[in-house]
Design a protein around this motif. Structure first.
Motif, PDB file in Angstrom:
ATOM      1  N   GLU A 104       0.798  -1.222   0.000  1.00 52.02           N
ATOM      2  CA  GLU A 104       0.000   0.000   0.000  1.00 52.02           C
ATOM      3  C   GLU A 104       0.831   1.273   0.000  1.00 52.02           C
ATOM      4  O   GLU A 104       0.583   2.190  -0.797  1.00 52.02           O
ATOM      5  CB  GLU A 104      -0.930   0.017   1.223  1.00 52.02           C
ATOM      6  CG  GLU A 104      -1.777   1.279   1.299  1.00 52.02           C
ATOM      7  CD  GLU A 104      -2.561   1.393   2.599  1.00 52.02           C
ATOM      8  OE1 GLU A 104      -3.187   2.449   2.806  1.00 52.02           O
ATOM      9  OE2 GLU A 104      -2.534   0.445   3.408  1.00 52.02           O
ATOM     10  N   LEU A 105       1.818   1.371   0.882  1.00 49.13           N
ATOM     11  CA  LEU A 105       2.476   2.646   1.138  1.00 49.13           C
ATOM     12  C   LEU A 105       3.814   2.769   0.421  1.00 49.13           C
ATOM     13  O   LEU A 105       4.553   1.791   0.274  1.00 49.13           O
ATOM     14  CB  LEU A 105       2.678   2.832   2.641  1.00 49.13           C
ATOM     15  CG  LEU A 105       1.387   2.947   3.464  1.00 49.13           C
ATOM     16  CD1 LEU A 105       1.713   3.021   4.958  1.00 49.13           C
ATOM     17  CD2 LEU A 105       0.571   4.159   3.028  1.00 49.13           C
ATOM     18  N   VAL A 116       6.589   6.185   4.975  1.00 52.04           N
ATOM     19  CA  VAL A 116       6.025   6.568   6.272  1.00 52.04           C
ATOM     20  C   VAL A 116       7.069   7.379   7.017  1.00 52.04           C
ATOM     21  O   VAL A 116       8.227   6.964   7.113  1.00 52.04           O
ATOM     22  CB  VAL A 116       5.646   5.335   7.125  1.00 52.04           C
ATOM     23  CG1 VAL A 116       5.187   5.775   8.509  1.00 52.04           C
ATOM     24  CG2 VAL A 116       4.563   4.515   6.457  1.00 52.04           C
ATOM     25  N   MET A 172       4.914   0.922   7.765  1.00 51.70           N
ATOM     26  CA  MET A 172       4.924   0.550   6.354  1.00 51.70           C
ATOM     27  C   MET A 172       4.197  -0.777   6.160  1.00 51.70           C
ATOM     28  O   MET A 172       3.448  -0.965   5.202  1.00 51.70           O
ATOM     29  CB  MET A 172       6.358   0.435   5.851  1.00 51.70           C
ATOM     30  CG  MET A 172       7.019   1.742   5.487  1.00 51.70           C
ATOM     31  SD  MET A 172       6.437   2.465   3.925  1.00 51.70           S
ATOM     32  CE  MET A 172       7.074   1.302   2.714  1.00 51.70           C
ATOM     33  N   ALA A 232      -1.858   2.382   5.952  1.00 53.10           N
ATOM     34  CA  ALA A 232      -2.240   3.693   6.471  1.00 53.10           C
ATOM     35  C   ALA A 232      -3.264   3.624   7.600  1.00 53.10           C
ATOM     36  O   ALA A 232      -3.081   4.231   8.660  1.00 53.10           O
ATOM     37  CB  ALA A 232      -2.759   4.569   5.334  1.00 53.10           C
ATOM     38  N   THR A 251       1.858   9.441   6.182  1.00 54.38           N
ATOM     39  CA  THR A 251       1.914   8.309   5.257  1.00 54.38           C
ATOM     40  C   THR A 251       1.670   8.821   3.842  1.00 54.38           C
ATOM     41  O   THR A 251       0.856   9.725   3.626  1.00 54.38           O
ATOM     42  CB  THR A 251       0.861   7.241   5.598  1.00 54.38           C
ATOM     43  OG1 THR A 251      -0.451   7.840   5.595  1.00 54.38           O
ATOM     44  CG2 THR A 251       1.117   6.640   6.969  1.00 54.38           C
ATOM     45  N   ASP A 287       0.910   7.055   0.061  1.00 59.96           N
ATOM     46  CA  ASP A 287       0.676   5.773  -0.592  1.00 59.96           C
ATOM     47  C   ASP A 287       1.315   5.724  -1.984  1.00 59.96           C
ATOM     48  O   ASP A 287       1.952   6.689  -2.425  1.00 59.96           O
ATOM     49  CB  ASP A 287      -0.817   5.426  -0.621  1.00 59.96           C
ATOM     50  CG  ASP A 287      -1.632   6.306  -1.571  1.00 59.96           C
ATOM     51  OD1 ASP A 287      -1.048   6.986  -2.445  1.00 59.96           O
ATOM     52  OD2 ASP A 287      -2.873   6.298  -1.441  1.00 59.96           O
TER      53      ASP A 287
END
Length: 336
Positions: A272-273, A276, A294, A298, A315, A317
């Protein structure tokens, strides 16, 4: 070795070394954790500042010697080689205690035993030809060695209770080194400083640009994960530590889907990220949480930060969408 790099947005120091005579900001640097580590300290007495910086840098190098994966004499390397280390150092036990606490807090999202997985991906990526991923058999074999509960430690010994296990403290050591360096500075009477060990810790305020009596905060720019020359935010370090983990720091494939941060539950990098950034009371906490968040993604990361005193995060993405916790406020810098 992962490195979380920030841009010092308004430090005002361009070179490493003693500041010019008459100023109150002095800097020093050393090599540790595979890169340059730097300290900027504020004090009216140049000699005091130089001694303080030297002591702080010595603390950083000591942590690197104990926890490096690359030095065969380090405590971490000996644990991975022998499966046991007798009479571990107090510093190693402190970091292992934090690792265990963070693993419990995150339901295993943070796990220092992911090293076999990292090794499997690294070997595959280093193979000749196009970027490669490990064979499924190799990845599954490595994943079976990952379980933080099989690291046992006390003052007598550290033990890996399964054959083939290995640990990495790369997600904690740099933040811990910053904390010890800050402690050394304080013991020498330094109340204002900025430390960069790959993670940042700031205390106090820095001198005014004109050398007058005024003081300014330490403002740092956070790298945008998709624009090496751009910023995701500029933040003011209010006597906290700051650490960033990103999918750009050490990649196994050009698309950044596979990188140095690995999810213990899946055996792959979290999807997803892109990055961070965590602000926390200590470097050790910020460092570990940046990796854990991470993996968490999120929603779970922000929920966790809301429960932890003094912790805020940013965060970003994979699509560049940023989300800040309430205490992670961006600041506007005056014109330079």
């Amino acid at each position: 070795m992962k490195r979380r790099r920030f841009i010092a947005a308004s430090l005002g120091v361009c070179a490493i070394g003693a500041a010019p005579a008459g100023t109150r900001l002095l800097t020093g640097a050393t090599l540790a954790f595979g890169a340059s580590v730097s300290i900027a300290a504020v004090h009216h007495d140049r000699a005091v500042a130089e001694r303080a910086i030297a002591a702080a840098l010595c603390s950083v190098r000591a942590v690197d010697r104990l926890m490096s994966l690359h030095s065969p004499r380090s405590e971490v390397a000996r644990i991975n080689r022998d499966g046991i280390l007798r009479r571990p150092s107090r510093q190693l036990l402190t970091v292992l205690e934090e690792a265990c606490r963070l693993s419990r807090l995150t339901g295993g999202a943070f796990d220092i035993t992911v090293q076999p997985l990292w090794q499997a991906f690294s070997r595959a990526a280093a193979a000749p030809g196009q970027p490669r991923l490990p064979r499924e058999r190799d990845r599954l074999d490595a994943a079976r060695q990952v379980n933080w509960r099989h690291v046992e430690f006390d003052a007598a010994a550290v033990r890996l209770t399964r054959p083939g296990m290995a640990i990495t403290l790369n997600g904690l050591a740099q933040g811990y080194a910053a904390d010890l360096a800050l402690q050394a500075l304080r013991e020498h009477g330094i109340a204002a400083a900025l430390l960069d060990t790959g993670e940042f810790v700031a205390r106090g305020r820095r001198p005014a640009r004109d050398g007058g009596e005024g003081r300014r905060p330490w403002n740092l720019g956070v790298r945008h994960p998709r624009d090496a020359g751009g910023l995701a935010a500029v933040v003011r370090l209010d006597d906290r530590a700051m650490a960033t983990s990103g999918d750009y720091a050490s990649t196994f494939t050009p698309d950044r889907l596979h990188h140095h941060i690995l999810d213990p539950a899946t055996g792959f990098s979290p999807v997803e990220l892109a990055s961070v950034t965590v602000m926390a009371p200590t470097g050790l906490q910020a460092d570990g949480l940046s990796t854990a968040c991470m993996v968490l993604g999120a929603a779970r990361a922000h929920a966790l930060a809301a429960r932890l005193p003094g912790v805020d995060l940013l965060t970003v993405d994979k699509h560049g969408v940023a989300r800040r916790s309430p205490g992670f406020a961006a600041v506007e810098l005056p014109p330079t």
